[in-house]
Each structure stands twice: as structure tokens, then as C-alpha cells.
Design a protein around this motif. Structure first.
Motif, PDB file in Angstrom:
ATOM      1  N   LYS A   1       0.831  -1.209   0.000  1.00 27.03           N
ATOM      2  CA  LYS A   1       0.000   0.000   0.000  1.00 27.03           C
ATOM      3  C   LYS A   1       0.863   1.256   0.000  1.00 27.03           C
ATOM      4  CE  LYS A   1      -3.762   2.352   2.419  1.00 27.03           C
ATOM      5  NZ  LYS A   1      -3.079   3.653   2.360  1.00 27.03           N
ATOM      6  N   VAL A   2       1.943   1.246   0.785  1.00 30.47           N
ATOM      7  CA  VAL A   2       2.848   2.401   0.802  1.00 30.47           C
ATOM      8  C   VAL A   2       3.428   2.626  -0.588  1.00 30.47           C
ATOM      9  CG1 VAL A   2       4.987   3.313   1.775  1.00 30.47           C
ATOM     10  CG2 VAL A   2       3.376   2.095   3.236  1.00 30.47           C
ATOM     11  N   ARG A   3       3.831   1.554  -1.254  1.00 35.51           N
ATOM     12  CA  ARG A   3       4.402   1.684  -2.601  1.00 35.51           C
ATOM     13  C   ARG A   3       3.372   2.222  -3.590  1.00 35.51           C
ATOM     14  NH1 ARG A   3       4.525  -1.622  -7.085  1.00 35.51           N
ATOM     15  NH2 ARG A   3       6.320  -1.250  -8.487  1.00 35.51           N
ATOM     16  N   MET A   4       2.139   1.694  -3.548  1.00 37.76           N
ATOM     17  CA  MET A   4       1.107   2.154  -4.472  1.00 37.76           C
ATOM     18  C   MET A   4       0.754   3.622  -4.230  1.00 37.76           C
ATOM     19  SD  MET A   4       0.721  -0.298  -6.486  1.00 37.76           S
ATOM     20  CE  MET A   4      -0.607   0.493  -7.414  1.00 37.76           C
ATOM     21  N   ASP A   5       0.752   4.059  -2.972  1.00 35.87           N
ATOM     22  CA  ASP A   5       0.496   5.474  -2.687  1.00 35.87           C
ATOM     23  C   ASP A   5       1.594   6.354  -3.276  1.00 35.87           C
ATOM     24  OD1 ASP A   5      -1.805   4.797  -1.363  1.00 35.87           O
ATOM     25  OD2 ASP A   5      -0.910   4.867   0.632  1.00 35.87           O
ATOM     26  N   LEU A   6       2.833   5.898  -3.203  1.00 36.83           N
ATOM     27  CA  LEU A   6       3.938   6.677  -3.757  1.00 36.83           C
ATOM     28  C   LEU A   6       3.860   6.748  -5.280  1.00 36.83           C
ATOM     29  CD1 LEU A   6       6.849   5.361  -1.518  1.00 36.83           C
ATOM     30  CD2 LEU A   6       5.892   7.666  -1.497  1.00 36.83           C
ATOM     31  N   LEU A   7       3.427   5.666  -5.905  1.00 33.70           N
ATOM     32  CA  LEU A   7       3.363   5.643  -7.370  1.00 33.70           C
ATOM     33  C   LEU A   7       2.275   6.551  -7.930  1.00 33.70           C
ATOM     34  CD1 LEU A   7       3.961   1.860  -8.176  1.00 33.70           C
ATOM     35  CD2 LEU A   7       5.582   3.757  -8.272  1.00 33.70           C
TER      36      LEU A   7
END
Length: 316
Positions: free
Chosen positions: A122-128
Motif C-alpha cells: 500500500k505504501v508503494r502504491m500510494d507513492l506511485l
């Protein structure tokens, strides 16, 4: 001895084998069903309801087990946090053009959270979701650090449409809006949806690498073709279609190599017609006539003795 006469053997008549009749066998289940005082449809309906009831019971049991598992996992996370496995530090690397404050706002939501509860995906998808970030790697660094590695996009052009300017990368992704003149020496792409054809334009210009370094921008005309602008001020109108545009661009590159078309008094090249090329020259500007005028200044003579006497009189 009298010869014994053999009688000819009687020919046996071939008789065709008669096909065997198939005997239908009744299974034990069918016998039981026939003995019941219910019709076959009613029995099937009852069996269906039994299967549905069993599946519902299994689903309920699985849900109860999942709740117990989730509760146990929460307890495990709480114990891990008490043991020091909790996000206390966040390390972000790879940021050059990215707005650091925005990135930390996205990641700091995980601070003080137990390490087992941190949702890495989820953290990665928010950053993307942030345009500047092409990719991100998020990892737990036990016992208390969340490590984030940012891979940025590189601006390759400025997209201009309806007076609005934006930095875009090689794939046409909008990175951020800018003011006129803030993009430096990046090429300018003009026209609605021009950014969606950035990859195709780059592939087109790669076919004439000798000209690519001299291109200052391009305009997507009518959502169907390109006009190429050069650093020396000329415009090249290309035809529709990738194959036709590539052929016209290669022809222009050959003509420029032989006749040095760029950097002269030609300002527009039209190669939309596959059989003819049209060139337009720049209009000659006649030098403006400068009229000689004599500047006459009037100087009034001033009696210095009178000025001195007035000044001395005021002083006294």
C-alpha cells in the motif's frame, strides 16, 4: 480295391450374428430413490438444499477462524511493538526533483506503527500515484526503520496546450505544471494530446538521428500528424501516418545533407505531398531609413556677476 467315392462337403451357410440387446442396469441408488415416496425432482431439491447448508456452515466456520486469526495477529503485532519492532525512523533515498515534503507526508502515516502491521504494498502504491515517481522500493529494516528508495522520472520535454505548460517524461507522463520559460532548453510539444504521442515522436526522430539534435519542438496538428520545429527557426510539415512521416523525414534529411537547407533563408518545408516538396523563403526585410536630424540646443547666457551679487546679498 474299389475306390471309395467321397461325397462333396456340404457348404455351410454363413449365418449373420444377431446383435445383442443392451440390458439397462439399475444402480442401487436409483433403486433406493424409486422406493422412496417422493418424486425424483423433490429428492434432488432436498439434496441441493443440504449442499447449500453445508457450504454456509463451512463459510461461517472459516469467517470465525479468520476473526480469531486476525485477533491473534493484532495481539502478535502489539507484542512486537512492545519489544521495539515499531517504525521509529523513515529513510528515503533517491529524491532529487521530487517534492520531499509530499513524499514524507505519504510515508509518515506509518510512523509509530508496529512493523508487522506496515502494509508495504500500500505504501508503494500510494507513492506511485505521485507523477514524479517512476518506481519505489519499500522495505522493513528491523527493528525500527522503514526504508524507501525512490526512482524518479526524467523530464524530457515541455507540453504546451491552451496556454498551460507542463513537464513530461519520455512516456508523456505529466510531472508537474510550470510557468513559461521555466523548462530551460527542453523541446516544446504543442497541441492537445501531444503528450500521448511522445513515444511515437521519439521513435520517428530516431530514424533521422542527424536531425534529432537540431529539433527544438513539435506540434501535433489536427490529432493526426506532426509539424517539426528546428533550432534555426524552420518548420517541417510531415504527412499523416507513421510510415509516410518516416519516409518524408528521411527524404528531408538527405536533402539537408546535400543542399544544407537548414540555417538559410528558408523558413517552411512542406513534405505532405509524396511527389513534391514545397519550400517557403523568409520575407526580405528592407533596412529602415534613418533621417539625419540636427539637434539644436538653446543656451541662455547668464551674467555670473549678477548671480554672485544676488547670492552674496541673500547670505548677508
Amino acid at each position: 480295391m474299389a475306390g471309395a467315392t467321397r461325397k462333396p462337403a456340404a457348404k455351410r451357410k454363413a449365418t449373420a450374428a444377431s446383435p445383442r440387446k443392451k440390458v439397462s442396469q439399475i444402480s442401487g441408488v436409483d433403486k433406493v430413490l424409486r422406493m422412496l415416496p417422493f418424486s425424483e425432482e423433490e429428492v434432488q431439491r432436498v439434496i441441493t438444499w443440504i449442499i447449500v447448508a453445508v457450504l454456509a456452515a463451512l463459510t461461517f466456520a472459516a469467517a470465525q477462524y479468520a476473526e480469531l486469526t486476525a485477533a491473534a495477529y493484532q495481539q502478535y503485532a502489539a507484542l512486537a511493538a512492545k519489544a521495539g519492532f515499531q517504525v521509529q525512523r523513515i529513510e528515503v533515498t533517491g529524491m532529487e526533483r521530487v517534492d520531499q515534503l509530499r513524499v514524507y507526508q505519504l510515508v509518515l502515516a506509518e510512523k509509530d506503527r508496529a512493523m508487522p502491521l506496515v502494509d508495504i504494498d500500500k505504501v508503494r502504491m500510494d507513492l506511485l500515484q505521485y507523477g514524479w515517481i517512476k518506481d519505489a522500493r519499500v522495505a522493513r529494516r528491523l527493528p525500527d526503520t522503514l526504508a524507501v528508495e525512490i526512482i524518479e522520472r526524467t523530464p524530457t520535454a515541455i507540453w504546451q496546450r491552451n496556454g498551460k505548460y507542463s513537464l513530461i517524461d519520455a512516456e508523456g507522463i505529466v510531472l508537474q505544471n510550470i510557468r513559461p520559460g521555466e523548462g530551460g532548453d527542453l523541446p516544446m510539444l504543442n497541441g492537445n494530446d501531444a503528450n500521448r504521442h511522445t513515444v511515437a515522436l521519439s521513435a520517428l526522430l530516431d530514424k533521422a538521428s542527424a536531425l534529432k539534435s537540431q529539433v527544438s519542438g513539435a506540434t501535433w496538428v489536427g490529432n493526426r500528424r506532426w509539424d517539426i520545429q528546428f533550432q534555426t527557426g524552420e518548420t517541417l510539415a510531415l504527412p499523416e501516418g507513421e510510415a509516410a512521416a518516416a519516409k518524408a523525414l528521411l527524404n528531408f534529411a538527405r536533402m539537408d545533407g546535400v543542399h544544407r537547407l537548414l540555417g538559410r533563408d528558408l523558413i517552411h518545408f512542406d513534405l505532405r505531398d509524396p511527389d513534391r516538396a514545397y519550400f517557403r523563403k523568409a520575407q526580405k526585410v528592407e533596412p529602415a531609413k534613418v533621417e539625419k536630424t540636427e539637434k539644436v540646443e538653446k543656451v541662455e547666457k547668464v551674467d555670473t556677476n549678477e548671480v554672485i551679487s544676488k547670492t552674496s546679498g541673500q547670505t548677508a
